[in-house]
Design an enzyme around this catalytic site. Structure first.
Site, PDB file in Angstrom:
ATOM      1  N   TYR A 238      70.215   2.169   3.820  1.00 48.15           N
ATOM      2  CA  TYR A 238      71.638   2.391   3.586  1.00 48.15           C
ATOM      3  C   TYR A 238      71.829   3.787   3.003  1.00 48.15           C
ATOM      4  O   TYR A 238      70.954   4.298   2.301  1.00 48.15           O
ATOM      5  CB  TYR A 238      72.206   1.333   2.643  1.00 48.15           C
ATOM      6  CG  TYR A 238      72.298  -0.051   3.259  1.00 48.15           C
ATOM      7  CD1 TYR A 238      73.512  -0.543   3.731  1.00 48.15           C
ATOM      8  CD2 TYR A 238      71.178  -0.862   3.394  1.00 48.15           C
ATOM      9  CE1 TYR A 238      73.610  -1.805   4.307  1.00 48.15           C
ATOM     10  CE2 TYR A 238      71.259  -2.124   3.964  1.00 48.15           C
ATOM     11  CZ  TYR A 238      72.482  -2.585   4.422  1.00 48.15           C
ATOM     12  OH  TYR A 238      72.566  -3.841   4.991  1.00 48.15           O
ATOM     13  N   GLU A 239      72.977   4.397   3.285  1.00 46.59           N
ATOM     14  CA  GLU A 239      73.185   5.785   2.874  1.00 46.59           C
ATOM     15  C   GLU A 239      73.190   5.945   1.358  1.00 46.59           C
ATOM     16  O   GLU A 239      73.094   7.050   0.843  1.00 46.59           O
ATOM     17  CB  GLU A 239      74.493   6.305   3.456  1.00 46.59           C
ATOM     18  CG  GLU A 239      75.737   5.766   2.768  1.00 46.59           C
ATOM     19  CD  GLU A 239      76.782   5.290   3.757  1.00 46.59           C
ATOM     20  OE1 GLU A 239      76.414   4.562   4.694  1.00 46.59           O
ATOM     21  OE2 GLU A 239      77.942   5.654   3.583  1.00 46.59           O
ATOM     22  N   SER A 240      73.306   4.837   0.638  1.00 42.67           N
ATOM     23  CA  SER A 240      73.263   4.922  -0.822  1.00 42.67           C
ATOM     24  C   SER A 240      71.857   5.252  -1.318  1.00 42.67           C
ATOM     25  O   SER A 240      71.665   5.453  -2.518  1.00 42.67           O
ATOM     26  CB  SER A 240      73.712   3.598  -1.435  1.00 42.67           C
ATOM     27  OG  SER A 240      73.002   2.522  -0.856  1.00 42.67           O
ATOM     28  N   GLY A 241      70.884   5.321  -0.416  1.00 44.82           N
ATOM     29  CA  GLY A 241      69.550   5.762  -0.794  1.00 44.82           C
ATOM     30  C   GLY A 241      68.501   4.676  -0.822  1.00 44.82           C
ATOM     31  O   GLY A 241      67.345   4.927  -1.140  1.00 44.82           O
TER      32      GLY A 241
ATOM     33  N   ARG B  56      79.481   8.734   6.679  1.00 45.23           N
ATOM     34  CA  ARG B  56      78.157   9.040   7.213  1.00 45.23           C
ATOM     35  C   ARG B  56      78.148   9.253   8.721  1.00 45.23           C
ATOM     36  O   ARG B  56      77.171   9.735   9.301  1.00 45.23           O
ATOM     37  CB  ARG B  56      77.199   7.905   6.890  1.00 45.23           C
ATOM     38  CG  ARG B  56      77.561   6.601   7.607  1.00 45.23           C
ATOM     39  CD  ARG B  56      76.742   5.435   7.119  1.00 45.23           C
ATOM     40  NE  ARG B  56      76.999   4.224   7.891  1.00 45.23           N
ATOM     41  CZ  ARG B  56      78.093   3.479   7.783  1.00 45.23           C
ATOM     42  NH1 ARG B  56      79.050   3.852   6.947  1.00 45.23           N
ATOM     43  NH2 ARG B  56      78.251   2.390   8.501  1.00 45.23           N
TER      44      ARG B  56
END
Lengths: 259, 277, 277, 259
Positions: free
Chosen positions: D49-52, D129
């Site tokens: 996920y783009e949250s890392g 994103r």
């Protein structure tokens, strides 16, 4: 209390550091000076090593730039890209220590090669961290032993910018940091001339004469308008420094050299 | 990712003529893997490393390298790398082409490689002669401020080799302490090998932000206890400073160097296990 | 760094007209600090944030923002930000200038700011109309491959505000869990404030690679327990998902929005302690 | 066993994922599809996920892209710049899920605005994103409900590149990734025509007619040479999916919407 020239150099450099400084410390004398300052007049000085250790408080001096001791006593340890991008290039470091095989009158350094670059007489280690420290740190402290072979009229290779070959090159290149503001040798301390940026003798270590400095300098060395005697190390400084070296020798089973 | 014995990992993934990066910044230098490359007699390698130290001194002295891309070549805290100097100054055992950067340059070039960029932009080499001897160092203007920025090509090794503390059963690799440039070197490479101190069932409790390379970013993981000696592995063993000092003498003369390599590397069994799980 | 009460930290460091970044990617959103800015009635702010969510919806609805620099403006998992839409679609309570990026663009721009670069280079916006409506998006050729790379200006806020779990007595700030863009946002800013869940004597045992901002990278640290609610603080409290859903109704009409803000923000005492040590 | 159209969409998307995929999952249906695949035929699929959060294995679906659950069940969690630089731009992600308020025949998306950009009728969230996922991931799976208002002849704003306005724009721009290879709707699945890259109906969900698809598509929709019936969800899939949604509702006290 008697002392060695290395102790004089270390103490002179340590005294130039303030409690507010954030230092990029190399190994060898710079590490000794930074940690001496931390253990005496500058308890809050922040020491950063290129291996990524932020605010390290080593109990013994590192033999290498990446000793475990630096990491174990650090606030935290970051990656190499982060150290060079966010911390050094980001402009957060106030003082960078450098030295070299050759220095010229404007504090430019050669750590690359003696002789021709393509066919060197002596191949030196190279730039390492130095080239960007010289332009990104607020100011640069140089520490080198005086000798005609290393204090030269003309560098064989300019690895790391001091004040440039004209003394004004930093401004011409749009570099806003100050560059070399202090050069500590085994004979004296030197500071850039306010006009020309040529490094001029600011103080002579106890017992050292102008003649000795002239003999050991490869260019016609200039002296500041007022040249004081460098205050000698006091016993409290020497005790802390010697205890630090003693702990270091015991920990490493060896003394600590320099890059 | 597969778990392989070190000798098989090297024979499978390191070829003559490759661009090879063995990284580890003072900490976690993959000596065991480098020694295996020497035993397998790889040739014409382009060696990439920020701080070529004893390991690259050994590989260069054994005539495995055609070219060296680096930023600081010395014996940390001790002095010169005599085999590197002999190759550059006198072409022994063969001439060595060098491509020279600064630490900041190498760090940015690896990061650019990891990010899939063709090149890295930063502020570097200003006022230095390095840009006169390295044609890879270019300057381009910022389209907004006009400031001259430095641009160098990304580093993209054919194979990167690192040493780390632990791998789990999926081949995920955990690095603790001084992590240097290893993550970027692995992510920038076409192939990557990690040697580890131990393989564990599970990493167990750890920081939610631990430095971990997922197994699918690696080609092979090999067990190599003490595989970083004489450098060190945080939490396992300390740096063998005496060895670094002794190397100054061992490596000073060609004969003493060759004798040492024969006894301690060439005639030594690879430091691996045939079966690792 | 000084320890300040939240109201003093804000009054001292946030001025009308400033470029302000309140960051936190779903996790650790500095609501308490944002509410204090609202209570102090700052005006003409340029608000910077990758994901303007409820907090910026509130600040925009209260008429504090002249301009918004962002990459995704929604109520995560719920829907629209009605106050943001009202400002953009109908200019209420005042027109809002928007500068629009992608997440990748904002992330690279913050990282460039932290690294002291004037701009960021990456691969982005290819084939998108965004470059037609944002003149900050430029394309420059790689000097080595000729590939067109994307270049946008670095983000350099006047002040960045973040929320984190812990500060120690030196004002060093520890972030755990999803760390988002906070480190870069702080290092890119001229001034930075961190609000924290608690101030501890010492962080105690931790990973040697823990995410810590040294106190000297911050202007002020303020104690603000539950200062990230209705977002969450890993290890302290969970995300208040019901609040995010309820906000859709509260914020839909101007009247209900203003009534809610009056009761829950304007008439509320700042969530701080006058003395923090 | 009866099922909803959302379940049909989720199952159809999940089946398109393999055990070797590394997915950049958004919230909502894509998360449900990725986790359904992980809990059924693709246990080793990696979810990012783009949250890392790298390799997260959530027990319940996230309501937001940065839910604590994603971090607590991840292999590790990295910074936002690292996710976009090293992991997405680095070319490590095989599948990216996207959707939008509008899609056109070439799979281009609008998530920015309805109406004129400067004076929008409806201001949408924006790119987030999506713009770089579309060019950096190996291939793109689109999930959207069919309606003439969202399947449009002409986008009001091209936020995110599919196959471009010509169908060949990716190649023209030197983009080497494949772009949209699958579009799952509540009526059918669509795949790009090998020649033109126009999204054509590949399968109709059980009970859906070509006429229904034509009515709900804002352009003259094309059908593949062979149009099969989409295999309906089997009970094992539905049981896992419903259990996942039940756990999610219980954990969040609410259902899970989508961006």
């Amino acid at each position: 209390m008697t002392y060695t020239s290395a102790e004089m150099m270390t103490v002179a450099a340590a005294r130039a550091l303030s409690d507010r400084d954030i230092c990029f410390a190399g190994i060898g004398l710079p590490s000794a000076a930074c940690n001496l300052a931390r253990l005496t007049h500058a308890p809050h000085i922040r020491l950063i090593y290129e291996s990524g250790t932020l605010e390290t408080r080593p109990d013994v001096l590192p033999l290498s730039i990446g000793d475990g001791e630096l990491c174990e006593t650090a606030l935290t340890t970051v990656s190499i890209p982060e150290i060079f991008q966010y911390w050094l290039q980001g402009g957060r470091i106030t003082i960078g220590f450098l030295s070299g095989a050759q220095v010229d009158r404007f504090g430019n350094l050669n750590t690359t090669a003696i002789g021709d670059y393509q066919n060197p007489k002596v191949r030196l280690p190279g730039s390492g961290r130095a080239t960007e420290i010289a332009t990104s740190c607020g100011q640069i402290f140089l520490i080198m032993r005086h000798s005609p072979r290393s204090f030269v009229e003309q560098l064989d290779f300019l690895t790391t910018l001091g004040h440039g070959q004209t003394g004004r090159e930093r401004k011409d290149l749009g570099i806003e940091t100050r560059g070399p503001t202090l050069l500590v040798t085994d004979l004296c301390t030197m500071r850039p001339d306010p006009e020309t940026n040529e490094m001029a003798v600011a103080s002579l270590h106890p017992g050292i004469t102008r003649e000795q400095v002239r003999e050991k300098t490869g260019w016609e060395v200039r002296f500041g308008d007022t040249v004081d005697e460098t205050p000698p190390p006091v016993s409290s400084e020497l005790e802390v420094l010697r205890a630090l070296h003693a702990r270091t020798a015991q920990a490493h089973g060896v003394g600590v050299g320099s890059e | 990712m597969e778990f392989l014995g070190l000798s098989e990992a090297v024979s499978r993934h390191v070829q003559d003529g490759d661009q090879v990066a063995l990284e580890g910044f003072t900490h976690l230098i993959p000596f065991a893997a480098g020694h295996e490359i020497i035993r397998q007699g790889r040739r014409d390698l382009t060696l990439i490393r920020m701080t070529p130290d004893l390991l690259y001194d050994q590989m260069i002295g054994m005539g495995m390298a055609r070219k060296l891309i680096f930023s600081w070549g010395g014996n940390p805290g001790v002095g010169s790398l005599h085999r590197l100097r002999d190759a550059v100054e006198r072409g022994w055992p063969q001439p060595l082409e060098i491509v020279e950067h600064s630490h900041a340059g190498m760090a940015n070039a690896y990061a650019a490689g990891a990010a899939g960029m063709p090149c890295a932009f930063f502020r570097g080499y200003r006022g230095s002669d390095l840009s006169k001897v390295n044609s890879d160092i270019r300057f381009v203007p910022c389209p907004f401020t006009g400031e001259e920025l430095t641009c160098i090509p990304a580093i993209r090794p054919d194979v990167t080799i690192i040493h780390a503390q632990k791998a789990d059963r999926e081949g995920n690799v955990l690095i603790e302490g001084i992590m240097g440039i290893q993550k970027e070197a692995v992510l920038a490479a076409r192939l990557a090998i990690a040697t580890v101190e131990e393989i564990v069932d599970d990493f167990g409790p750890r920081s939610s932000n631990a430095v971990i390379l997922p197994g699918w970013t690696l080609s092979a993981v090999s067990l190599a206890p003490r595989g970083a000696h004489p450098s060190y592995a945080h939490g396992y063993y300390a740096r063998d400073n005496a060895f670094y000092i002794a190397w100054d003498t061992v490596s000073r003369e060609r004969e003493s160097f060759l004798a040492w390599m024969k006894e301690h590397v060439l005639h030594k069994v690879p430091q691996d296990r045939e079966t690792v799980r």
